[in-house]
Design an enzyme around this catalytic site. Structure first.
Site, mmCIF file in Angstrom:
data_model
loop_
_atom_site.group_PDB
_atom_site.id
_atom_site.type_symbol
_atom_site.label_atom_id
_atom_site.label_comp_id
_atom_site.label_asym_id
_atom_site.label_seq_id
_atom_site.Cartn_x
_atom_site.Cartn_y
_atom_site.Cartn_z
ATOM 1 N N ILE A 62 8.861 22.026 7.063
ATOM 2 C CA ILE A 62 10.041 21.929 7.933
ATOM 3 C C ILE A 62 11.340 21.863 7.129
ATOM 4 O O ILE A 62 12.418 22.089 7.677
ATOM 5 C CB ILE A 62 9.960 20.748 8.933
ATOM 6 C CG1 ILE A 62 10.084 19.389 8.238
ATOM 7 C CG2 ILE A 62 8.692 20.838 9.785
ATOM 8 C CD1 ILE A 62 10.373 18.248 9.212
ATOM 9 N N ASN A 88 6.056 15.914 14.298
ATOM 10 C CA ASN A 88 5.588 14.650 13.723
ATOM 11 C C ASN A 88 6.041 14.463 12.273
ATOM 12 O O ASN A 88 6.187 13.332 11.819
ATOM 13 C CB ASN A 88 4.055 14.611 13.799
ATOM 14 C CG ASN A 88 3.477 13.559 12.875
ATOM 15 O OD1 ASN A 88 3.531 12.367 13.165
ATOM 16 N ND2 ASN A 88 2.946 13.991 11.731
ATOM 17 N N GLN A 104 18.622 7.825 -0.685
ATOM 18 C CA GLN A 104 17.705 7.602 0.444
ATOM 19 C C GLN A 104 18.295 8.162 1.739
ATOM 20 O O GLN A 104 17.590 8.788 2.532
ATOM 21 C CB GLN A 104 17.415 6.111 0.608
ATOM 22 C CG GLN A 104 16.569 5.524 -0.506
ATOM 23 C CD GLN A 104 15.946 4.185 -0.136
ATOM 24 O OE1 GLN A 104 15.752 3.888 1.043
ATOM 25 N NE2 GLN A 104 15.623 3.373 -1.137
ATOM 26 N N ALA A 191 18.559 3.885 6.412
ATOM 27 C CA ALA A 191 18.589 5.343 6.505
ATOM 28 C C ALA A 191 17.521 5.842 7.483
ATOM 29 O O ALA A 191 17.753 6.745 8.288
ATOM 30 C CB ALA A 191 18.383 5.965 5.128
ATOM 31 N N TYR A 192 16.333 5.233 7.410
ATOM 32 C CA TYR A 192 15.240 5.642 8.302
ATOM 33 C C TYR A 192 15.635 5.389 9.763
ATOM 34 O O TYR A 192 15.443 6.238 10.634
ATOM 35 C CB TYR A 192 13.961 4.870 7.949
ATOM 36 C CG TYR A 192 12.751 5.294 8.749
ATOM 37 C CD1 TYR A 192 12.093 6.486 8.471
ATOM 38 C CD2 TYR A 192 12.265 4.501 9.781
ATOM 39 C CE1 TYR A 192 10.983 6.887 9.195
ATOM 40 C CE2 TYR A 192 11.148 4.884 10.515
ATOM 41 C CZ TYR A 192 10.517 6.077 10.211
ATOM 42 O OH TYR A 192 9.419 6.471 10.949
ATOM 43 N N ARG A 230 -1.084 1.899 10.561
ATOM 44 C CA ARG A 230 -1.567 1.872 9.176
ATOM 45 C C ARG A 230 -1.625 3.286 8.608
ATOM 46 O O ARG A 230 -2.550 4.054 8.892
ATOM 47 C CB ARG A 230 -2.975 1.245 9.120
ATOM 48 C CG ARG A 230 -3.003 -0.240 9.427
ATOM 49 C CD ARG A 230 -4.381 -0.861 9.181
ATOM 50 N NE ARG A 230 -5.403 -0.347 10.081
ATOM 51 C CZ ARG A 230 -5.602 -0.791 11.340
ATOM 52 N NH1 ARG A 230 -4.830 -1.740 11.836
ATOM 53 N NH2 ARG A 230 -6.571 -0.277 12.071
#
Length: 275
Positions: A62, A88, A104, A191-192, A230
């Site tokens: 991507i 995803n 980041q 940032a995420y 997880r």
């Protein structure tokens, strides 16, 4: 009847792999596991085959516009379009990572927001009537929103924010992060979180556009949170297995024909969440 087709990005491990596995069991059509690394992608398909499940592999990075456009051309030629698209693929730096925040911010936004937007730009025109588009976001998008300045919160929640305005805001975050000025600019220190805030907002903008431009096509587009799962990304302490994390994305991908909602929403645990 032409064969239906579902496409999952970042499908070779973690939640993406679990989504592909669930679709192989439940979806009436071809299921494509896409990944940027051919070896890992094909190994994942072989792993599913050992469980008696049939997924097909297509190389798709991507972060590479040529890869996106050639993949879009492949699905258009072979299937006349796409019925289910699950975006995803994404990245996250570990909490302990010492990479400077400026880097980041740039790297995380490039993949989670800008590259996913490129996917949507090229693939949305291919989504067939009755199609389903699922953008895998995160509950941290809500947390990041609540930590933005009131002015930014107002824009991200607004019904009239445009894609261009959103892109400008995401670019502004990266630029201010490069200078170490993002907090003064009203942004949270994640940032995420900002990347997923952008993706959730983009999902709402594109859903409104679909309703306006293709009102009779019955396409449903949503963002969702798989939960804390997880994976290599989230670590071993998370409470959910990848298969459990796949439940909400797969639920949205398989919304029954004729369903009119959810659309343009942020969904977690199969429930629409406030934004």
């Amino acid at each position: 009847m032409s064969t239906k087709v579902a496409v999952v990005t970042g499908g070779n491990k973690g939640i993406g792999f679990a989504i592909v596995r669930a679709l192989c069991k439940q979806y009436k059509g071809d299921v494509y596991l896409t990944a940027r690394d051919v070896g890992r992608g094909q190994a994942a398909v072989e792993s599913l085959a050992s469980e008696g499940l049939k997924a097909l592999f297509h190389q798709l990075d991507i972060n590479d516009l040529n890869s996106i456009s050639s993949s879009a051309a492949f699905f258009k030629e072979k299937y006349g379009g796409v019925d289910v698209l699950i975006n995803n693929a994404g990245i996250a730096f570990k909490v302990a990572d010492t990479t400077p925040f400026a880097i980041q911010a740039k790297v995380t936004l490039e993949t989670n927001f800008f590259a996913t937007r490129d996917m949507l730009t090229h693939f949305l025109p291919l989504i067939k009537a009755g199609g389903r588009v699922v953008n895998v976001s995160s509950f941290v998008s809500c947390r990041a929103l609540s930590q933005c300045s009131p002015a930014l919160q107002q824009r991200f929640r607004s019904e009239d924010i445009t894609e261009g305005e959103l892109v400008g805001l995401m670019e502004r975050f990266v630029n201010e992060a490069q200078k170490g000025e993002h907090k003064e600019g009203g942004w949270p220190d994640t940032a995420y979180g900002v990347s997923k805030l952008g993706l959730t907002t983009l999902s709402m903008i594109l859903a409104r556009r679909l309703s306006k431009e293709r009102p009779n096509d019955g396409i449903l587009l949503n963002a969702c949170c798989p939960g804390w799962v997880r994976t290599d990304m989230a670590g071993p302490k998370a409470p959910k297995s990848p298969d459990e994390g796949a439940e909400t994305p797969v639920y949205l991908a398989l919304l029954p024909p004729g369903a009119t909602e959810p659309h343009g929403k942020f969904v977690s645990e199969k429930e629409v969440q406030p934004w």
